[in-house]
Design a protein around this motif. Sequence first.
Motif, PDB file in Angstrom:
ATOM      1  N   ILE A  59     132.784  59.302  25.307  1.00 38.81           N
ATOM      2  CA  ILE A  59     131.524  59.664  27.286  1.00 38.81           C
ATOM      3  C   ILE A  59     132.518  60.207  28.121  1.00 38.81           C
ATOM      4  N   VAL A  60     133.305  59.433  28.587  1.00 38.03           N
ATOM      5  CA  VAL A  60     134.365  59.196  30.008  1.00 38.03           C
ATOM      6  C   VAL A  60     135.036  60.955  29.573  1.00 38.03           C
ATOM      7  N   THR A  61     135.435  61.313  28.470  1.00 39.22           N
ATOM      8  CA  THR A  61     136.024  62.234  28.003  1.00 39.22           C
ATOM      9  C   THR A  61     135.529  63.609  28.058  1.00 39.22           C
ATOM     10  N   GLY A  62     133.661  63.441  27.540  1.00 32.25           N
ATOM     11  CA  GLY A  62     133.488  64.727  28.246  1.00 32.25           C
ATOM     12  C   GLY A  62     132.834  64.544  29.043  1.00 32.25           C
ATOM     13  N   LEU A  63     132.723  63.658  30.153  1.00 35.48           N
ATOM     14  CA  LEU A  63     131.764  63.835  31.177  1.00 35.48           C
ATOM     15  C   LEU A  63     133.537  64.835  32.399  1.00 35.48           C
ATOM     16  N   SER A  64     134.555  64.226  31.732  1.00 36.09           N
ATOM     17  CA  SER A  64     135.433  64.559  32.824  1.00 36.09           C
ATOM     18  C   SER A  64     135.558  66.403  32.042  1.00 36.09           C
ATOM     19  N   THR A  65     135.171  66.600  30.928  1.00 36.82           N
ATOM     20  CA  THR A  65     136.149  67.935  30.561  1.00 36.82           C
ATOM     21  C   THR A  65     134.871  68.785  31.296  1.00 36.82           C
ATOM     22  N   MET A  69     135.414  71.582  33.951  1.00 38.65           N
ATOM     23  CA  MET A  69     134.922  72.949  33.536  1.00 38.65           C
ATOM     24  C   MET A  69     134.333  73.484  34.324  1.00 38.65           C
ATOM     25  N   LEU A  70     133.205  73.077  35.041  1.00 40.69           N
ATOM     26  CA  LEU A  70     132.539  73.414  36.937  1.00 40.69           C
ATOM     27  C   LEU A  70     133.163  73.733  37.032  1.00 40.69           C
ATOM     28  N   ILE A  71     134.428  72.994  37.512  1.00 41.48           N
ATOM     29  CA  ILE A  71     135.416  73.297  38.898  1.00 41.48           C
ATOM     30  C   ILE A  71     136.157  74.582  38.789  1.00 41.48           C
ATOM     31  N   LEU A  72     135.952  75.323  37.986  1.00 39.56           N
ATOM     32  CA  LEU A  72     137.433  76.066  37.153  1.00 39.56           C
ATOM     33  C   LEU A  72     136.475  76.981  37.120  1.00 39.56           C
ATOM     34  N   VAL A  73     135.086  77.304  36.883  1.00 45.56           N
ATOM     35  CA  VAL A  73     133.828  78.178  37.053  1.00 45.56           C
ATOM     36  C   VAL A  73     133.855  78.335  38.618  1.00 45.56           C
ATOM     37  N   ARG A  74     134.153  77.385  39.265  1.00 41.57           N
ATOM     38  CA  ARG A  74     133.532  77.491  40.740  1.00 41.57           C
ATOM     39  C   ARG A  74     134.951  78.146  41.569  1.00 41.57           C
ATOM     40  N   ASP A  75     135.380  77.756  41.228  1.00 41.82           N
ATOM     41  CA  ASP A  75     137.062  78.188  42.636  1.00 41.82           C
ATOM     42  C   ASP A  75     136.963  79.836  41.115  1.00 41.82           C
ATOM     43  N   SER A  76     136.798  79.831  40.188  1.00 47.34           N
ATOM     44  CA  SER A  76     137.209  81.408  40.001  1.00 47.34           C
ATOM     45  C   SER A  76     136.049  82.461  40.652  1.00 47.34           C
ATOM     46  N   TYR A  77     134.998  82.051  40.684  1.00 40.96           N
ATOM     47  CA  TYR A  77     133.713  82.913  40.916  1.00 40.96           C
ATOM     48  C   TYR A  77     134.753  83.588  42.236  1.00 40.96           C
TER      49      TYR A  77
END
Length: 88
Positions: A59-65, A69-77
């Motif tokens: 669960i911790v690994t899934g949430l951190s992943t 991913m959300l950080i990468l999408v947000r910062d790549s926009y």
Amino acid sequence: MEAHGKSAETPLLGSSHRGTASSIQTLGNILVSIVGTGVLGLPFAFRVAGWLAGTVGVIVTGLSTCYCMLILVRDSYPFWFYVLAAYF
């Protein structure tokens, strides 16, 4: 050693041969290998860690992943927005 750094031990280096797989097939192969490795490794991880720690770890690994991913999408926009805006 032959000319241009090629040798009989490395026949594929410098080859101009192109594969026959499409981009979708290549993506599918990558996803299957990553997911397959994870699925095959989970039983051993649960055996070593136990049910409680294994479940918490997944669960911790899934949430951190997901968060990463959300950080990468947000910062790549903004980057892609400015790159595309320069052409229009």
